[in-house]
Design a protein around this motif. Structure first.
Motif, PDB file in Angstrom:
ATOM      1  N   ALA A 283       0.902  -1.135  -0.055  1.00 27.71           N
ATOM      2  CA  ALA A 283      -0.010  -0.073  -0.015  1.00 27.71           C
ATOM      3  C   ALA A 283       1.027   1.165   0.051  1.00 27.71           C
ATOM      4  O   ALA A 283       0.435   2.128  -0.700  1.00 27.71           O
ATOM      5  CB  ALA A 283      -0.900  -0.121   1.254  1.00 27.71           C
ATOM      6  N   ASP A 286       2.608   1.699  -3.457  1.00 26.54           N
ATOM      7  CA  ASP A 286       1.754   1.817  -4.739  1.00 26.54           C
ATOM      8  C   ASP A 286       1.162   3.298  -4.705  1.00 26.54           C
ATOM      9  O   ASP A 286       0.775   3.827  -5.731  1.00 26.54           O
ATOM     10  CB  ASP A 286       0.704   0.864  -4.781  1.00 26.54           C
ATOM     11  CG  ASP A 286       1.145  -0.543  -4.986  1.00 26.54           C
ATOM     12  OD1 ASP A 286       2.133  -0.561  -5.494  1.00 26.54           O
ATOM     13  OD2 ASP A 286       0.345  -1.602  -4.925  1.00 26.54           O
ATOM     14  N   SER A 287       1.121   3.868  -3.391  1.00 22.76           N
ATOM     15  CA  SER A 287       0.492   5.240  -3.135  1.00 22.76           C
ATOM     16  C   SER A 287       1.022   6.143  -2.482  1.00 22.76           C
ATOM     17  O   SER A 287       0.419   7.185  -2.433  1.00 22.76           O
ATOM     18  CB  SER A 287      -1.109   4.786  -2.431  1.00 22.76           C
ATOM     19  OG  SER A 287      -0.769   4.081  -1.348  1.00 22.76           O
ATOM     20  N   CYS A 288       2.130   6.103  -2.094  1.00 22.36           N
ATOM     21  CA  CYS A 288       2.727   7.068  -0.969  1.00 22.36           C
ATOM     22  C   CYS A 288       4.131   7.779  -1.600  1.00 22.36           C
ATOM     23  O   CYS A 288       4.901   8.043  -0.741  1.00 22.36           O
ATOM     24  CB  CYS A 288       3.112   6.534   0.199  1.00 22.36           C
ATOM     25  SG  CYS A 288       1.539   6.104   1.208  1.00 22.36           S
ATOM     26  N   GLU A 310       0.516  10.742   3.755  1.00 19.69           N
ATOM     27  CA  GLU A 310       0.799   9.487   3.610  1.00 19.69           C
ATOM     28  C   GLU A 310      -0.658   8.655   3.839  1.00 19.69           C
ATOM     29  O   GLU A 310      -0.954   7.671   3.207  1.00 19.69           O
ATOM     30  CB  GLU A 310       2.042   8.777   4.259  1.00 19.69           C
ATOM     31  CG  GLU A 310       3.149   9.247   3.707  1.00 19.69           C
ATOM     32  CD  GLU A 310       4.215   9.152   4.716  1.00 19.69           C
ATOM     33  OE1 GLU A 310       5.657   9.326   4.122  1.00 19.69           O
ATOM     34  OE2 GLU A 310       4.304   8.670   5.981  1.00 19.69           O
ATOM     35  N   LEU A 313      -3.223   9.499   1.322  1.00 16.63           N
ATOM     36  CA  LEU A 313      -2.888   8.683   0.013  1.00 16.63           C
ATOM     37  C   LEU A 313      -3.308   7.381  -0.001  1.00 16.63           C
ATOM     38  O   LEU A 313      -3.858   6.798  -0.774  1.00 16.63           O
ATOM     39  CB  LEU A 313      -1.602   9.153  -0.344  1.00 16.63           C
ATOM     40  CG  LEU A 313      -1.056  10.375  -0.871  1.00 16.63           C
ATOM     41  CD1 LEU A 313       0.282  10.454  -0.744  1.00 16.63           C
ATOM     42  CD2 LEU A 313      -1.881  10.940  -1.975  1.00 16.63           C
ATOM     43  N   ILE A 314      -2.924   6.659   1.208  1.00 16.13           N
ATOM     44  CA  ILE A 314      -3.323   5.263   0.994  1.00 16.13           C
ATOM     45  C   ILE A 314      -4.808   5.207   1.309  1.00 16.13           C
ATOM     46  O   ILE A 314      -5.263   4.109   0.754  1.00 16.13           O
ATOM     47  CB  ILE A 314      -2.578   4.637   2.504  1.00 16.13           C
ATOM     48  CG1 ILE A 314      -1.225   4.541   2.418  1.00 16.13           C
ATOM     49  CG2 ILE A 314      -3.428   3.560   3.174  1.00 16.13           C
ATOM     50  CD1 ILE A 314      -0.405   3.894   3.571  1.00 16.13           C
ATOM     51  N   ARG A 316      -7.068   7.160  -0.035  1.00 13.00           N
ATOM     52  CA  ARG A 316      -7.543   7.420  -1.548  1.00 13.00           C
ATOM     53  C   ARG A 316      -7.275   6.221  -2.544  1.00 13.00           C
ATOM     54  O   ARG A 316      -8.041   6.100  -3.288  1.00 13.00           O
ATOM     55  CB  ARG A 316      -6.717   8.801  -1.949  1.00 13.00           C
ATOM     56  CG  ARG A 316      -7.183   9.348  -3.413  1.00 13.00           C
ATOM     57  CD  ARG A 316      -6.665  10.246  -3.946  1.00 13.00           C
ATOM     58  NE  ARG A 316      -5.179  10.089  -4.259  1.00 13.00           N
ATOM     59  CZ  ARG A 316      -4.379  11.238  -4.948  1.00 13.00           C
ATOM     60  NH1 ARG A 316      -4.734  12.559  -5.181  1.00 13.00           N
ATOM     61  NH2 ARG A 316      -3.104  11.026  -4.906  1.00 13.00           N
ATOM     62  N   ALA A 317      -6.327   5.558  -2.168  1.00 12.14           N
ATOM     63  CA  ALA A 317      -6.167   4.309  -2.912  1.00 12.14           C
ATOM     64  C   ALA A 317      -6.987   3.325  -2.596  1.00 12.14           C
ATOM     65  O   ALA A 317      -7.122   1.962  -3.405  1.00 12.14           O
ATOM     66  CB  ALA A 317      -4.676   3.745  -3.036  1.00 12.14           C
ATOM     67  N   TRP A 319      -7.126   1.835   0.600  1.00 11.05           N
ATOM     68  CA  TRP A 319      -6.984   0.932   1.673  1.00 11.05           C
ATOM     69  C   TRP A 319      -7.466   1.775   2.958  1.00 11.05           C
ATOM     70  O   TRP A 319      -7.673   2.988   2.974  1.00 11.05           O
ATOM     71  CB  TRP A 319      -5.110   0.832   1.934  1.00 11.05           C
ATOM     72  CG  TRP A 319      -4.556   0.344   0.695  1.00 11.05           C
ATOM     73  CD1 TRP A 319      -4.142   0.946  -0.363  1.00 11.05           C
ATOM     74  CD2 TRP A 319      -4.232  -0.963   0.405  1.00 11.05           C
ATOM     75  NE1 TRP A 319      -3.517   0.250  -1.244  1.00 11.05           N
ATOM     76  CE2 TRP A 319      -3.809  -1.173  -0.729  1.00 11.05           C
ATOM     77  CE3 TRP A 319      -4.545  -2.326   1.272  1.00 11.05           C
ATOM     78  CZ2 TRP A 319      -3.234  -2.350  -1.238  1.00 11.05           C
ATOM     79  CZ3 TRP A 319      -4.232  -3.490   0.742  1.00 11.05           C
ATOM     80  CH2 TRP A 319      -3.427  -3.422  -0.627  1.00 11.05           C
TER      81      TRP A 319
END
Length: 681
Positions: A283, A286-288, A310, A313-314, A316-317, A319
């Motif tokens: 996670a 991939d997103s941070c 962070e 962003l996690i 938003r992805a 998670w």
């Protein structure tokens, strides 16, 4: 309970939305009612612009207090029910782990003995769980001081075999360039080594976490595959100064209610505090990838408060992010003085105000935006309070120097009397103070209703005596922090960058000269306010005194709070006693014992290093993991060549600057020559 039994209590989105609706409805309605009352209490002869400003400032500050109040009330009743956070799958503690986990310790010019003492204690505690083979320890260093760099390597070499005997691998790596600070250090680790692990537990240099807590967090990540972050709220420990002891007492008494309230309405949209949390590496990778903000600091450049971003962003992805107050076994330390606390606050203030640039980014979860707003308001509220007080006093002084006009130019039957409802204002003030202090009272009540809990605080008398003392000190220090944070906000808005300095974790105490340098302005503001109010508006004197007294006494307060309490008085403290003192966990006792046994610091680390061939050769081997050597300034290179030649060929004393030592430490050939020249003839 069998190891295959899974514990799960579902949590629906509808239920979460209902919680948030209730919370924010209570906040909104109470703010509207209080603001409406305030409008009716305003001085009728004040300028319309001033009245509008007072109404806006009151609404913003009262709304902020109301959010804190209602969230804490929810947390209090959550704790009374003694229920764990629903929505997470849980397994019995004895369930075997299958994941690979890494305990990540980023350091930046920290005391190596303290850092490795804590890691050793954590590793030994982890062995007691029987699941230590699923964890590695990794120290990732951004240290810029050469002597500390060498001592980090020395501690790593001294403890590597001990960790191996425990069945745990210990690694160490120092980056040659400190890019993006802590967030860049963690990102660099994930790029280079992240593929070998499923989850990482991120620590701070002063973090401690029990072995069972680490195992529980890893178990939760394994059986909840959509979870990206689990935050274990850290409790403050090891306070030696009066300031640190006050802070950790407040954290232990009021903290559970506050964190339970936050978890109640945030649920799986919780925040990340930058340490004492477990993160799914996939996670994070991939997103941070954090952006570099356009423009110059303080609003541009690298993001300082990376943890909030962070988490956003996690989330938003897709998670989930959890904060679990029930975990326990998570600890950190507090700055030892008011000035050290303010210095850290300056950096946090800049980082949180940077979030203004990120607040309206695309596709962020609404709760993530609330996190950003709360972080911003935690600092902006101080200048708002300050402006509110200045405007209020300004109106009072205006009446003194420019008395109201009772008869207008146009003749009227009756005079125009200015209206100001003193009693209504007093009632509103009392309500606001009640909103502020009630969460603290709820924390004390929660502890008091359980005999075992209150005993760990030293009993009812010790608990409530500490509560009263902490409340008095908070009243005195609140205006000091208000002026500190007001200055910070205006400095940042004016373009001043705070930089990133090492946090002081010692307890040396604030000198009178240092206190005067930092608090002289506070003292002057307090004195001028008291004198002016006493001379011109004596009826306001007692209203102003609680705020002005703390400012007038800021220098002695700061010095007194920074002093370490007498050891005899606090071996078994009654006032400000906390559970980790009355019944210390084995982890904490072991960490402190290891720190006391730490070898003394060398007088000249670099020369000691040159005389130790094992240390020197290990350093050269470790350079391979550091990456390419950074570029060296021509002046530093020439000076190093001249001094080293004089030492090698003529036996002159070797005295290098930090920059020259750093350059030298990246040159194995030169190090070997210096080592040979250091051998006794």
């Amino acid at each position: 309970m069998s190891e295959t039994e899974i514990i799960f209590k579902p949590m629906t989105r509808r239920r979460i939305r209902l919680r948030r609706l209730v919370l924010f409805l209570c906040v909104t309605l109470s703010t509207i009612v209080a603001t409406t009352k305030w409008i009716t209490y305003l001085p009728s002869d004040a300028a319309k612009g001033v009245q509008a400003a007072l109404v806006l400032l009151f609404a913003l500050t009262f709304g902020w207090i109301a959010l804190f109040f209602f969230s804490s009330v929810a947390g209090f009743f959550t704790l009374l029910k003694n229920r764990r956070m629903p929505g997470l799958v849980r397994v019995p503690f004895g369930t075997k782990l299958h994941s690979r986990n890494v305990i990540l310790m980023p350091v930046y010019n920290e005391d190596p003995h303290a850092v490795f003492a804590r890691l050793t204690a954590m590793a030994e505690d982890l062995v007691q769980t029987g699941q230590e083979k699923h964890f590695d320890f990794f120290v990732i260093s951004d240290t810029t001081k050469p002597d500390i760099w060498l001592l980090e390597e020395e501690r790593f070499l001294a403890l590597k075999d001990h960790f191996q005997k425990l069945g745990i691998r210990l690694f160490y790596r120092r980056r040659p360039r400190n890019v993006a600070r802590k967030s860049g250090n963690i990102e660099d680790f994930c790029v280079r080594f992240g593929a070998g692990y499923d989850f990482m537990v991120v620590l701070d240099a002063d973090s401690l976490m029990r072995g069972d807590t680490l195992v529980k967090m890893a178990q939760l990540m394994e059986v909840n595959p959509t979870t990206g972050i689990i935050q274990a709220p850290p409790a403050l420990i090891n306070g030696q100064s009066r300031f640190a002891r006050l802070q950790q007492f407040a954290g232990h008494v009021y903290g559970p209610v506050i964190t339970a309230g936050l978890a109640w309405w945030q649920v799986w949209d919780s925040n990340y505090w930058g340490h004492n949390a477990i993160i799914r590496i996939k996670a994070f990778q991939d997103s941070c990838a954090l952006p570099i903000l356009s423009g110059k600091a303080p609003f541009g450049g690298m993001i300082l408060s990376h943890d909030f971003v962070e988490a956003a962003l996690i989330r938003r992805a897709g998670w989930l992010a959890w904060m679990l107050p029930e975990l326990g076994g998570s600890y950190e330390e507090c700055p030892p003085s008011l000035i050290d606390f303010a210095a850290r606050d300056r950096r946090w203030c800049q980082g949180n105000l940077q979030h203004i640039r990120i607040l309206f980014s695309k596709n962020l979860h609404p709760v993530s935006r609330i996190h950003f707003l709360c972080g911003i308001m935690s600092y902006v509220s101080s200048p708002l309070w300050f402006l509110f007080l200045v405007l209020g006093l300004g109106i009072a002084f205006w009446r003194v120097f420019f008395p109201p006009v009772y008869f207008a130019p146009v003749k009227t039957l009756f005079p125009t009397w200015p209206v100001f409802d003193w009693m209504g204002t007093l009632i509103l003030f009392i309500v606001s103070m009640a909103f502020l202090i009630t969460p603290k009272i709820l924390g004390g009540i929660y502890i008091s209703i359980n005999r075992r809990r209150v005993k760990r605080f030293g009993g009812h008398i010790a608990l409530w005596s500490g509560f009263l003392a902490e409340t008095v000190v908070s009243i005195l220090t609140a205006p000091i922090m208000m002026l500190f944070q007001t200055r910070f906000v205006f400095e940042i808005l004016s373009g001043f960058d705070s930089g990133w300095n090492t946090q002081n974790r010692g307890a040396e105490g604030t000198s009178w000269r240092q206190a005067f340098r930092h608090h002289a302005g506070h003292t002057v503001v307090g004195l001028l306010t008291i004198v002016a109010v006493w001379l011109y508006i004596p009826r306001l004197f007692w209203w102003v005194l609680p705020v002005a007294a703390g400012l007038v006494l800021s220098v002695p307060i700061s010095v007194w709070l920074s002093r370490t309490a007498m050891s005899g008085q606090h071996q078994k403290p009654r006032l400000f006693g906390i559970p980790t003192e009355t019944r210390p966990p084995l982890l904490l006792m072991r960490a402190n014992a290891l720190l006391k046994k730490a070898p003394p610091h060398f007088d000249d680390v670099f020369n000691q290093f040159l005389k130790d061939p094992v240390w020197l050769n290990a350093h050269i081997v470790l350079l391979r993991a550091n990456g390419p050597a950074p570029a060296v300034d021509a002046t530093v290179r020439e000076s190093l060549a001249r001094k080293s030649a004089a030492f090698i060929h003529h036996g002159q004393p070797l005295s290098l600057t930090d920059a020259e030592k750093i350059a030298c430490l990246y040159r194995p050939d030169l190090l070997r020559q210096l080592a040979l020249a250091s051998l006794p003839v």
